[in-house]
Structures are given as C-alpha cells and as structure tokens.
Design a protein around this motif. Structure first.
Motif, PDB file in Angstrom:
ATOM      1  N   UNK A  93       0.816  -1.208   0.000  1.00  0.00           N
ATOM      2  CA  UNK A  93       0.000   0.000   0.000  1.00  0.00           C
ATOM      3  C   UNK A  93       0.847   1.254   0.000  1.00  0.00           C
ATOM      4  N   UNK A  94       0.291   2.311  -0.562  1.00  0.00           N
ATOM      5  CA  UNK A  94       1.025   3.561  -0.714  1.00  0.00           C
ATOM      6  C   UNK A  94       0.101   4.740  -0.510  1.00  0.00           C
ATOM      7  N   UNK A 140       5.329  13.735   0.116  1.00  0.00           N
ATOM      8  CA  UNK A 140       5.623  12.578   0.954  1.00  0.00           C
ATOM      9  C   UNK A 140       5.151  11.311   0.245  1.00  0.00           C
ATOM     10  N   UNK A 141       6.005  10.292   0.280  1.00  0.00           N
ATOM     11  CA  UNK A 141       5.703   8.970  -0.271  1.00  0.00           C
ATOM     12  C   UNK A 141       5.812   7.990   0.893  1.00  0.00           C
ATOM     13  N   UNK A 142       4.674   7.401   1.285  1.00  0.00           N
ATOM     14  CA  UNK A 142       4.625   6.511   2.448  1.00  0.00           C
ATOM     15  C   UNK A 142       4.094   5.150   2.001  1.00  0.00           C
ATOM     16  N   UNK A 143       4.808   4.063   2.339  1.00  0.00           N
ATOM     17  CA  UNK A 143       4.357   2.728   1.913  1.00  0.00           C
ATOM     18  C   UNK A 143       4.453   1.738   3.062  1.00  0.00           C
ATOM     19  N   UNK A 186      -3.620   4.298  -1.925  1.00  0.00           N
ATOM     20  CA  UNK A 186      -3.796   2.973  -2.540  1.00  0.00           C
ATOM     21  C   UNK A 186      -3.470   1.892  -1.520  1.00  0.00           C
ATOM     22  N   UNK A 187      -4.489   1.118  -1.102  1.00  0.00           N
ATOM     23  CA  UNK A 187      -4.197   0.026  -0.157  1.00  0.00           C
ATOM     24  C   UNK A 187      -3.410  -1.100  -0.834  1.00  0.00           C
ATOM     25  N   UNK A 246       7.413  -1.516  -4.533  1.00  0.00           N
ATOM     26  CA  UNK A 246       7.147  -0.390  -5.430  1.00  0.00           C
ATOM     27  C   UNK A 246       5.748  -0.504  -6.024  1.00  0.00           C
ATOM     28  N   UNK A 247       5.166   0.611  -6.400  1.00  0.00           N
ATOM     29  CA  UNK A 247       3.885   0.602  -7.082  1.00  0.00           C
ATOM     30  C   UNK A 247       4.066   0.302  -8.560  1.00  0.00           C
ATOM     31  N   UNK A 248       3.066  -0.304  -9.188  1.00  0.00           N
ATOM     32  CA  UNK A 248       3.131  -0.622 -10.614  1.00  0.00           C
ATOM     33  C   UNK A 248       1.746  -0.472 -11.209  1.00  0.00           C
ATOM     34  N   UNK A 249       1.704  -0.360 -12.544  1.00  0.00           N
ATOM     35  CA  UNK A 249       0.415  -0.239 -13.228  1.00  0.00           C
ATOM     36  C   UNK A 249      -0.475  -1.453 -12.983  1.00  0.00           C
ATOM     37  N   UNK A 250       0.134  -2.598 -12.659  1.00  0.00           N
ATOM     38  CA  UNK A 250      -0.646  -3.814 -12.402  1.00  0.00           C
ATOM     39  C   UNK A 250      -1.631  -3.611 -11.253  1.00  0.00           C
ATOM     40  N   UNK A 251      -1.331  -2.674 -10.376  1.00  0.00           N
ATOM     41  CA  UNK A 251      -2.266  -2.386  -9.277  1.00  0.00           C
ATOM     42  C   UNK A 251      -3.637  -1.993  -9.819  1.00  0.00           C
ATOM     43  N   UNK A 252      -3.622  -1.227 -10.909  1.00  0.00           N
ATOM     44  CA  UNK A 252      -4.884  -0.750 -11.490  1.00  0.00           C
ATOM     45  C   UNK A 252      -5.614  -1.849 -12.267  1.00  0.00           C
TER      46      UNK A 252
END
Lengths: 419, 419
Positions: free
Chosen positions: A216-217, A289-292, A327-328, A358-364
């Motif tokens: 999550x981010x 801020x970027x928090x994950x 984004x959870x 890391x976040x990726x387009x696959x999340x969507x």
C-alpha cells in the motif's frame, strides 16, 4: 500439445540497449520522462518493431500505446501484457522498459512461430507510470481503469507549466496515422514483468519473483506557509521561517514513522521553496511525501500520524495538505501466481514469492481482470538510478516465463491443467 | 556662506514610483534582479534623468553605473553617493532604489541651483547588491574595491546557466555610447542612504539613523551527498537520504545558533535538491547559510560551529563546504557620522545611532575612503517583500541630510567646522 515458440535472448537484450539510447544520459542511464521528445523516439522504435512482427499499433485518449497480435476470435477480451517506457529524470535502462520489451518479445516469438492465438494478445506501454514530470504517476493505467477522469489528468502541469493535455497532443501529432482505441476495454488477463527494484531475489539466489501483491502507498503534498523577511534584520524570535518549520516536521516524521518496522518506507523526495533566495527568510515550502507499508492498518495509522505532525510542528507557520494517492495493498491472482511458479520450475529458474514494495500499473489492472507480476533481480536492488542493471540471463528468464503465461492465457497451450 | 540648494520631495517620490514600474510585480513590489531586462529599463530611466540635470553617465567593467556632476577640480577624487537598483525576486520599491535616487536628487538640486562644486560628485548604482540571481551579492562594489577578481565574478552563473559575463555584456550592448571608466578609482568620501530594513527607528520615533557600522556576516554554501534510490523499495536502514540529513543538520544549526542572543541572525534561504522527484530518495542537497552577528568573536565561533554540525550530522552522507562571504563587522567614519547628526539636528529630524543588521555596498567603500550610511525608517521593519514601504516625509528627510553631507564633502558648504 502444439509446438511451443521460444524467445530470442539476444533480440530482447539488444532492444533494451537500443531503447536506452532514447533519452540516454551522459555516461549511463536515461532521462525519458513521460510524453517527452525522448518518449516519442521510443514510441517510433516500439511501433517499428511491432510492425515487423505483424502487430497493429494503437493508442487511446490517455496516451497509452498498444501493439496487438490479432487472435482468431478478436471479439474476445485480449490478454494484455507490458509495462511502461517513461523513466525517472536519472533513471536506468530496465525499469518499465524490461516489461514492455519482454511482452513485445513474447508476442514476436509467437508471431514468428506462425502461431495464431484464439484471443488477441496486446502489448501495452502505459502513459506516465513514474510521475516525475507530471505527478502523481500511473496516469495511463488509472485512466484506463476509470480511477481518474481525463479532465483532471489532462490539466496537470509540469515544472514548465506544460499540461499533460498539451504534451499528449504533441505525442499524438507525431503519429497521425495511429489507430485510436476507446479508453478502457475488457481484458482477459494482465501480466507485467518488471525488475524487482530491491534485492530480495538477489539475496535469495532466485531468478523469478512470484509477486503476491503490491504494498500500500499514500502520497501527500504538504505546504507550509511562513512569512518572507530580510535574513540580516528580522529578529529570530519574530520569524515565520517555512524552511525551518519543514526541517522540524521532516525530522519528526522520519523519527516517528521510518523506524516503526522493517517494512515501512517513508520518503520526502521533492521540495519547492519560495522565494528560495540566499538572504531571504523562506516564506513557502511545498513538499511531497511517499509513504508505503504492506499492512493497510499500519499504513492508515502512519498516514494519520504524518498529518498530525504537520499540524502540530508547522506552527507558528500555517499549513495545508493534499492527499494525492491513497492505494491500499492488493493481492494478485492466485492461479496466475501458480502458473508463474510452474513455468519457473519447468525451466529450472529458482523462484521466490515476494511482495512488491514499489507501485506498478498492475495495481490498477488487478480489479479489472486476473493480474500478475513477474519479477527479475536487479543488481544490488538499485533502481531509479543510472546504475540500475539486470543480467541478460535474468531478462531472458523473465521473458520466457511471461511467454508461457501468454501462451496459456491466449489459448495456445494446455499447460493450465498441467500441475 | 553660499546659497544652499534644496531637494524636491515630490520629484524624488515620483521617481521612486516610476522606477518601481521596471519589474513591477502584479499588485505591488518589484522583481528587478541584477543585469535583467528590467534593470536595463531602470538604467534608461536613471541615465535620462541624469542627462536632464547635466550629469555624465558612465559604466565600468563591473557593470556599475555612474552619473557625474563635474567639479571645478575634476582631477580631485570625487564624492561618491548612491546604492543599488537591483532587487530581490519579490522585493519592494525602496531597498537600494531610495539611496540611488536620493543621491540623484541631491546632485540634481545642486546642478539646478547653478552651483559648481570643487570636487566632482558621482551618483553610483552598484551592480548586483542583492545576490539573488547571481550569488553572492555586492559584486559591483567588491570588484570596485578589488576584493574579488573580474574572472571569478564573470564566471558565476544563474539558475538558467547564464553567466554574469554574458548578462553584463547584454546590458552594455544596450548602452553602446556609454563612457567606460577604469574599474576602481580614488574617492574622497562615500555616503549611502538606505531604508533601515528593521524597525529600530520606527520604534524609537526617529527619522534619521546614524549608522555606526554593519554587522558581520558569513555565508556558506554547503552540500550533502547521499545516494539516489527508489522510495518504494530501498529499506530505510540502508538509505543515504540527503534531504533527511539536511533536516537534521538544519534543525541542529537552528537550535545551536539562533538562540545564542538577541543579535544573532541565522538563515537558510536557498536549497536545491536532486533529483527532486516524488518517488526518489534525494541524492544531493545544496543549501545556503546566511549568518550575522555584530560581535566578530561570536560570529567566528558560530561559523565554526555550523561547519562542525554539518561534519557531524550529515553522516552517513558525505558533505562539502564553500565559504562565500566572510565579512567582519566594521565602523563607519566618525566625522561623517557627526555630520549626519548635525544635519538632522539642524532640520529637526529625530536621529538615532544604530548598527546596520543588513549588509550594504558601503561595507566595501569603508576601507577606501571615509564612508557613512544614512538610514530612514521602513514601515514595520519589513523589507525584501512587496509590502516594503517608506513614508514620503522620511524619504525627503534622508535626502535632505544626504544633500548637506554632499555639499560639505564637495566643497560647497562650510558646515564642516560648524558644530
């Protein structure tokens, strides 16, 4: 069971190196930010390579690029695979580019083998994954998934006040013949290969990462408003120094969040100061801020904590907060993860289950269709840096596993019931 | 005793307002940075006003602007008076402009009265006092005084990589007929009127500040070098986050210096971060420190302390330090200070002795010739801000006192032995 095509390790490697010339930095690394002239050059390469393999190029209103091998039942939702080709300002050759070119390589090898899948197979390069020129990132995949509106995204501007809408119009003008697909269409499955951007695989001696999900981010834009004053005359006790308030806030946020556990990631990556002149007390500071965190409860708690710290420690300056991304964590499709494990085992690639930090387009894509990610190692875990590096053998391994999944999902193999 | 000319309060006020149109910000305030197009417009105005009064314009290799009323003994060192016309990016109408136009007004009133001084009287507008576009400031007066070399100063670049040399060449090209004087020439005395940029006069109900000296100042450029990394994947414990190191350093510097006593001024006004992208751990931070104190021993001690804090708290990041300015406190000429006091008393202007907390070009003239500064109040002590404001009556008072000093120093009055 029909004959199985195989990928060309040399071709995907030489294409990775060639793509790295579009936006090449002096020495090494690339600066190929979203919708830039450098990305237009990269589109030309991809479309050219796609046409050689008989793929049909297309784009959409979000500026995503698609290259499709038409199936025998083109009315069925296609198998989608790919990643992105935009980079950070000082990025590497593999982040995004590997996944996009792995998908192109897999589809090219299918076409070259003379095979015709039942479902169409589409390679995708999503618009602005990185979010460094236009923030926040993931614009193309979020628009595709309907998570943001075109009006909102097209109005976002870069540091030179150029909007996404204007920059995208320039890209589309460079490809006047390109077919325009409607924004968002049904998909059968989505598979995204990517470098790990951490050193979990390397340390475990694994070659294939079976990605369980994406951590999550949350991202925030915070502003601190003080009062401009002369650095030589304004008494310290009367100042409203926005940069000193930032230092207080940043340090306390770091102390209270960054050492909660091994999984948390807290970063202030971007800061803008006004007037940013040597002998003027700073009046305004805006920072990102970027928090994950993989645990959504912890992520929520830390996010609230950050907002509380700003409210408390910005004083006597004023402050404001914009929540840009919330984004959870998510889980990828178990059946596709099984298929990755099976393919890796069959080829003798050591595999490891892991979470994507890391976040990726696959999340969507995950809420739209069964989705998965295939990770390969990157040296030392270094990414978003010119030193980013992946071994040719690992590039080939990840592409081979992707090919297996595409064959299975597009109806070209019967591996699905194999295990 | 010969007839004494008098200044025109209306003319200097209307010229202050007119000059404020060159680089006017929306609403109020000015952005007329050194060697900019806006400053070229201001030069046109000054030269035009000077010619109307019979003054000869000239420049030098440092980009200073001179307007001279020739005396009957032009071989004698002239009386020099003035200030600067460059501004901060969000500056006011009076900082620098008041002193320059006060000198022009005094000389104009002498010329209009048909008086011919023994010594020439030269109005000066020094190049780049503020140091906001090209850092550090005081370039014109330091070059004039031989404290810096032309080669070193001309190579300094602004944020767009334009050098002082190139920007100055553009200014000089805009005035092809302008006489070029040699850099640095003997002067008989230097007098600089200026707004106080603090509220000492206002709080005391005084109109004329008799400036005893300028507080000492040190400026540093400090760099912190960490390592770029992916904000979503790099474990916190392995990061070399240059911006977090900056926050630690800035906060400790603030705590250890800013509350030493009432006189200290500690400011970090400018910061540049690389790559400054939302999801990248910052690799480099470069920042500017402005440290001032009237006591040279305290100033030296605090300066050493700042360097120690950087060395200790930047770790595990690397660091570097450049000492840009190291100017001890100075004392202005006692006889000229007496003359200011006498003039103020004669006109009924309440006067106050005070120290200048801000730096001024007069600092560079003091070692060359008897020098002094005349302060007038500015509302609320606000400066380097569009809200900067001085009352017309105070502008006229400061200009009247300047005229008295110029008359005396140029041999037009016998006030010198008056007291």
């Amino acid at each position: 069971m029909m004959e199985t095509p195989s990928i060309s390790p040399d071709r995907i490697w030489s294409r990775l190196m060639a793509l790295g010339q579009d936006g090449a930095l002096p020495g090494k690394g690339v600066n190929r930010q979203a919708l830039s002239d450098e990305e237009i050059l990269a589109w030309h390469r991809l479309i050219g390579w796609g046409r050689e393999a008989g793929l049909t190029p297309a784009t959409d209103a979000a500026g995503n690029l698609f290259l499709t091998l038409e199936g025998t039942s083109p009315q069925l939702p296609p198998v989608l695979a790919g990643s992105h080709i935009d980079s950070q300002p000082t990025g590497g050759l593999f982040d995004g580019a590997f996944g996009t070119l792995a998908a192109l390589e897999a589809v090219t090898s299918i076409a070259e083998a003379g095979l015709r899948p039942e479902r169409s197979i589409t390679v995708v390069a999503w618009m602005n994954e990185e979010g460094s020129r236009f923030a926040p990132g993931m614009m193309g995949s979020e628009l595709f998934a309907g998570k943001r509106t075109l009006g909102e995204v097209m109005a976002v501007t870069d540091a030179s006040a150029i909007s996404v809408g204007d920059a995208l119009a320039r890209v589309h003008q460079a490809f006047p013949q390109l077919e325009r697909r409607p924004l968002g269409f049904p998909i059968h499955a989505y598979i995204e290969p990517h470098i790990e951007q951490a050193d979990g695989l390397e340390r475990a001696g694994a070659v294939i990462g079976v990605v369980s999900g994406i951590q999550g981010k949350k991202t925030f834009e915070m502003c601190i408003a003080g009062r401009e004053a002369h650095a030589g005359t304004e008494p310290m006790g009367r100042r409203l120094d926005a940069l000193q308030a930032f230092a207080r806030v940043a340090l306390r946020m770091q102390m209270e969040t960054a050492f909660v556990d091994q999984a948390v990631k807290f970063t202030i990556g971007r800061i803008e100061v006004e007037p940013n002149a040597p002998s003027v007390v700073p009046a305004h500071v805006r920072f990102r801020i970027d928090l994950r965190h993989p645990d959504n409860a912890v992520l929520d708690r830390l996010g609230q904590r950050l907002e509380f710290i700003l409210a408390e420690d910005a004083a006597p300056c004023a402050f404001s907060i914009r929540r840009l991304v919330d984004a959870p964590s998510n889980d990828f499709d178990p059946a596709l993860r099984d298929a990755i494990r099976r393919s890796a085992a069959r080829h003798g690639f050591p595999a490891l289950d892991l979470l994507s930090a890391a976040g990726h387009d696959a999340r969507q894509m995950a809420p739209l269709a069964p989705s998965a990610m295939i990770f390969i190692p990157c040296r030392g875990g270094i990414s978003h840096h010119p030193d980013e590096w992946a071994e040719p053998a690992h590039v080939a391994a990840g592409t081979t596993v992707l090919l297996d999944l595409i064959l299975e999902q597009s109806g070209l193999s019967s591996q699905q019931g194999d295990a």
